[in-house]
Design an enzyme around this catalytic site. Structure first.
Site, PDB file in Angstrom:
ATOM      1  N   HIS A  34       0.737  -1.299  -0.189  1.00 57.93           N
ATOM      2  CA  HIS A  34      -0.218  -0.121   0.162  1.00 57.93           C
ATOM      3  C   HIS A  34       0.829   1.308   0.185  1.00 57.93           C
ATOM      4  CE1 HIS A  34       1.023   0.383   4.213  1.00 57.93           C
ATOM      5  NE2 HIS A  34       0.601  -0.784   4.589  1.00 57.93           N
ATOM      6  N   HIS A  37       4.092   1.458   2.359  1.00 56.66           N
ATOM      7  CA  HIS A  37       5.256   0.541   1.743  1.00 56.66           C
ATOM      8  C   HIS A  37       5.825   1.433   0.690  1.00 56.66           C
ATOM      9  CE1 HIS A  37       2.684  -3.077   3.034  1.00 56.66           C
ATOM     10  NE2 HIS A  37       3.718  -3.255   3.770  1.00 56.66           N
ATOM     11  N   GLY A 147       8.861   1.238   8.896  1.00 57.30           N
ATOM     12  CA  GLY A 147       7.737   2.340   9.388  1.00 57.30           C
ATOM     13  C   GLY A 147       7.695   2.437  10.866  1.00 57.30           C
ATOM     14  N   MET A 184      -2.277   3.180   7.530  1.00 58.68           N
ATOM     15  CA  MET A 184      -2.364   2.033   6.812  1.00 58.68           C
ATOM     16  C   MET A 184      -1.713   0.869   7.091  1.00 58.68           C
ATOM     17  SD  MET A 184      -1.100   4.226   3.002  1.00 58.68           S
ATOM     18  CE  MET A 184      -2.498   5.675   2.387  1.00 58.68           C
ATOM     19  N   SER A 186      -1.772  -3.557   5.853  1.00 57.50           N
ATOM     20  CA  SER A 186      -2.236  -4.614   4.636  1.00 57.50           C
ATOM     21  C   SER A 186      -3.440  -5.169   5.220  1.00 57.50           C
ATOM     22  CB  SER A 186      -0.962  -5.534   4.629  1.00 57.50           C
ATOM     23  OG  SER A 186      -0.130  -5.058   3.777  1.00 57.50           O
TER      24      SER A 186
END
Length: 280
Positions: A34, A37, A147, A184, A186
């Site tokens: 997404h 990433h 992240g 965000m 997955s």
């Protein structure tokens, strides 16, 4: 973009790039990419001459009742996204390539693995540390990007690299959010429409905590209680933990000093979501 599946292929490419004086940036992922990433990929591209992205759904970091089998996968979609970002290599090994039969070695970062998610997912960070050691040895990057949404993982990686004397720069990238504030992930694909709306309670509660801290509230108990109250108003949300911690050690703290990590894990229906912020 090269698609490599074998360890010796990946090592050979990296050795050639290093001999040519190229700086290798690395973004390890489990796929189903997404915008979060892709932000990591762009940061790697900004800091390196060559960029490698791995996609490997690591079985050793999933517990027996977790979502390994159902974890979202779409290699062709991921491949197209990475080609658009001018990634040099997509490393996509099979499980038996990373974990050959009879392997016995696991890596554990003891203290940083224990609190927060580690208290609820036994063995998870042992699996994370083990696969990252393997990937670092295979890809041989000069730098890697992670992240800050997975803040505990980021601190664990920094500790691992320091303790094992890896010559790898670890870069933390700010959490990437949807326009409405949801971090965000997955796993957001699991959320039904009403659950997706309920998931906004996480970012709203963190915003409330930041407002309190900026108004001068320093008591950890008051900040944690405000976050819990904000999430408890959402019937579909079940709190796993809300913690105020030292950002370096992840140990619980009672007051907000120069900086504090506010971290939480919440189940929305069957989907486990995490988020965090630094206070004040």
């Amino acid at each position: 973009m090269l698609l490599l599946e074998r360890i010796e292929e990946m090592r050979g490419w990296s050795e050639e790039a290093r001999r040519a004086g190229r700086r290798i940036g690395f973004v390890p992922t489990m796929g189903f990419l997404h915008e979060g990433h892709l932000a990591l990929v762009r940061e790697a591209r900004r800091r390196a001459d060559r960029v490698v992205v791995s996609i490997f759904v690591n079985p050793t970091q999933f517990g027996p009742n977790e979502d390994f089998a159902s974890y979202p996968r779409d290699l062709e979609r991921d491949r197209r996204l990475l080609e658009c970002e001018a990634v040099d290599v997509l490393f996509h090994p099979k499980a038996e390539e990373i974990y050959p039969g009879g392997d016995q070695t696991r890596v554990e970062v003891e203290l940083l693995s224990s609190p927060l998610c580690g208290a609820f997912r036994p063995g998870h960070f042992r699996g994370v540390a083990t696969v990252l050691v393997k990937l670092f040895n295979i890809v041989r990057p000069h730098m890697a990007v992670f992240g800050r949404k997975d803040f505990q993982q980021l601190q664990l990686v920094r500790r691992l690299v320091k303790d094992l004397a890896y010559d790898i720069e670890i870069v933390g990238h700010a959490t990437v959010r949807e326009p409405d504030g949801l971090a965000m992930s997955s796993r957001n694909v699991y959320l039904a429409p009403e659950e997706r709306r309920a998931a906004l309670s996480l970012s709203r509660s963190l915003l409330a905590a930041r407002c309190l801290a900026r108004q001068g509230e320093r008591r950890g108990s008051a900040v944690v209680a405000a976050v819990r109250d904000a999430i408890a108003n959402e019937p579909l949300a079940q709190i796993e933990y809300v913690k105020l911690c030292d950002p370096e050690t992840l140990e619980d703290i009672e007051e907000i000093g120069e900086s504090a990590l506010l971290a939480l894990a919440v189940r929305i229906g069957k989907t486990r979501l995490i988020d965090n912020t630094i206070l004040p």
